[in-house]
Design an enzyme around this catalytic site. Sequence first.
Site, PDB file in Angstrom:
ATOM      1  N   TYR A 186      55.300  11.632 -15.450  1.00 31.86           N
ATOM      2  CA  TYR A 186      55.890  11.376 -14.390  1.00 31.86           C
ATOM      3  C   TYR A 186      57.195  11.129 -14.518  1.00 31.86           C
ATOM      4  O   TYR A 186      58.562  10.193 -14.634  1.00 31.86           O
ATOM      5  CB  TYR A 186      55.301  10.091 -14.158  1.00 31.86           C
TER       6      TYR A 186
ATOM      7  N   TYR B  33      44.954   3.490  -5.476  1.00 33.46           N
ATOM      8  CA  TYR B  33      45.551   4.320  -6.521  1.00 33.46           C
ATOM      9  C   TYR B  33      44.324   4.351  -7.429  1.00 33.46           C
ATOM     10  O   TYR B  33      43.352   3.443  -8.051  1.00 33.46           O
ATOM     11  CB  TYR B  33      45.981   3.518  -7.529  1.00 33.46           C
TER      12      TYR B  33
ATOM     13  N   ASP C 136      36.189   0.971  -7.932  1.00 31.43           N
ATOM     14  CA  ASP C 136      36.814   0.797  -9.487  1.00 31.43           C
ATOM     15  C   ASP C 136      37.476  -0.284  -9.990  1.00 31.43           C
ATOM     16  O   ASP C 136      38.401  -0.415  -9.359  1.00 31.43           O
ATOM     17  CB  ASP C 136      38.349   2.018  -8.507  1.00 31.43           C
TER      18      ASP C 136
ATOM     19  N   LYS D  47      39.674   2.312 -18.934  1.00 34.67           N
ATOM     20  CA  LYS D  47      40.877   1.689 -19.531  1.00 34.67           C
ATOM     21  C   LYS D  47      39.882   0.704 -20.875  1.00 34.67           C
ATOM     22  O   LYS D  47      40.373   0.917 -21.568  1.00 34.67           O
ATOM     23  CB  LYS D  47      42.222   0.255 -18.360  1.00 34.67           C
TER      24      LYS D  47
HETATM   25  C1  LIG Z   1      44.767   3.766 -14.309  1.00 35.48           C
HETATM   26  C2  LIG Z   1      42.940   3.914 -13.199  1.00 35.48           C
HETATM   27  C3  LIG Z   1      42.590   5.153 -13.245  1.00 35.48           C
HETATM   28  C4  LIG Z   1      43.005   6.451 -13.446  1.00 35.48           C
HETATM   29  O1  LIG Z   1      42.019   5.902 -14.567  1.00 35.48           O
HETATM   30  P1  LIG Z   1      42.565   7.445 -15.985  1.00 35.48           P
HETATM   31  O2  LIG Z   1      42.150   6.953 -17.066  1.00 35.48           O
HETATM   32  O3  LIG Z   1      44.078   7.557 -16.386  1.00 35.48           O
HETATM   33  O4  LIG Z   1      42.650   8.820 -15.667  1.00 35.48           O
HETATM   34  C5  LIG Z   1      41.386   4.987 -11.842  1.00 35.48           C
HETATM   35  N1  LIG Z   1      41.836   3.905 -10.626  1.00 35.48           N
HETATM   36  C6  LIG Z   1      41.894   2.575 -11.524  1.00 35.48           C
HETATM   37  C7  LIG Z   1      42.127   1.732 -10.864  1.00 35.48           C
HETATM   38  C8  LIG Z   1      42.944   2.429 -12.372  1.00 35.48           C
HETATM   39  O5  LIG Z   1      44.147   1.394 -12.570  1.00 35.48           O
END
Ligand SMILES: *Cc1c(COP(=O)(O)O)cnc(C)c1O
Length: 427
Positions: free
Chosen positions: A13, A141, A244, A273
């Site tokens: 970025y 996102y 997600d 994460k």
């Molecule tokens: C960070 C994130 C992703 C992507 O994860 P990466 O390990 O960076 O590929 C997907 N969904 C959400 C909600 C996120 O915060």
Amino acid sequence: MTAPLSSPVWHPYAHLKTQRAAPKVVGGEGPRFTLGSGETLLDATCSWWCMIHGYAHPRLVAAIHEQAGELCHVMLGGLTHEPADRLARELVRVTPEGLNHVFYSDSGSVGMEVAMKMAVQYHQLRGKSAKHRLLSLMKAYHGDTAGCMAVCDPEEGMHSLFAGYLPHHPFAPAPTAPFDAEPEAVASDLAALREVLERHHHKVAALLMEPLLQAAGGLNMTSPLYLRGARELCDEFDVLLVFDEVATGFGRTGRMFAADHADVTPDIMVLSKGLTGGYLGHAATLATDRVHDAFVGDTPEHAFMHGPTFMGNPLACRLALESLAVFEEEDYLGKIEELNRVLRETLLEDVELAVHPAVAEVRVLGATAVIETHETADLAGVGDWAREQGVWLRPIGRWLYTMPAYITEERDMRRITSVMKAWFLRR
Ligand SMILES: *Cc1c(COP(=O)(O)O)cnc(C)c1O
């Protein structure tokens, strides 16, 4: 024209013309990391929200060492190993009732790609091949790979550049009712969702959402009632519900998973994460029996055709097991409650901050707090300034936020919020 930097590392970025040399991190302990210059910075972001135990946690470090001596990696194709098996059982135990199957991958984005493919193939195997689109929310996102970019907010998101390259999916408005909204306030969000489903359900395989906290899209905090309503609508329209929980999973919203606030089981749930405490990249896509069992069949098309090289990596699985054990044994949900108390007191209840002309809104949920400003320019230079105060802050657009490591002590949490406030009030 090359950037005036000596390193060949291309940073994420980054605007190559205006970026400055990135400070070099040489180590870290607890909520702080140390730079080559000798500076020590208190990390308000826990490194993009994943380092939930902070840096150099002795139990996580020991787990890597032990596992490295036994088995660093082996393919999961046709083989298995103890850390993968044990972690899958543990994830089934801690996630909402009914998520009984675990598909591993190596990052949050790939975990979402797996979820989306799984949803589309699920309908195909049931003879509903027209259901091959996904329904996403504005402000969403879900990651940076192509499939994920296509379900990120198409306007505000940073991926609009690729609009011509990506498949087109329907979007529903982002929910607006806050966490503690009354049912009537949530009703209009759900009516908007129903309207989009009525129009598009015949082609929609799954509704995707970041439950309760739309994170990178502007830290939009929403109501558990929206999750319940979405669950009902998905059942009504034969659409799978995908949560997600890459950002919200493992305590960030105050419960183990955001889904727990609403007592809702999604059909598919994605974790990453916080999964390994941030010490290695890994992800898990969990599915219910209903989804899994659709893949039990006789044709070659019944196989789920996905298999990242590093899926189920033993080091990552072992770390995730240790991370979960520490989380439970050391009462992290209690620690998160304490952090939440400090965030509310110091940010949410600050009268001066609330009326500052640059501030649009202050929001707190679990171990997450955000000061939303009116314009990106309101935050220009905040990162450098905070660094001078010994704090690492990295805003997203108009949003100055903290998602601290859960081991952050009250004194340090107050330090972070006082620096966030001082940017507006006492500079
Ligand atoms: C960070 C994130 C992703 C992507 O994860 P990466 O390990 O960076 O590929 C997907 N969904 C959400 C909600 C996120 O915060």
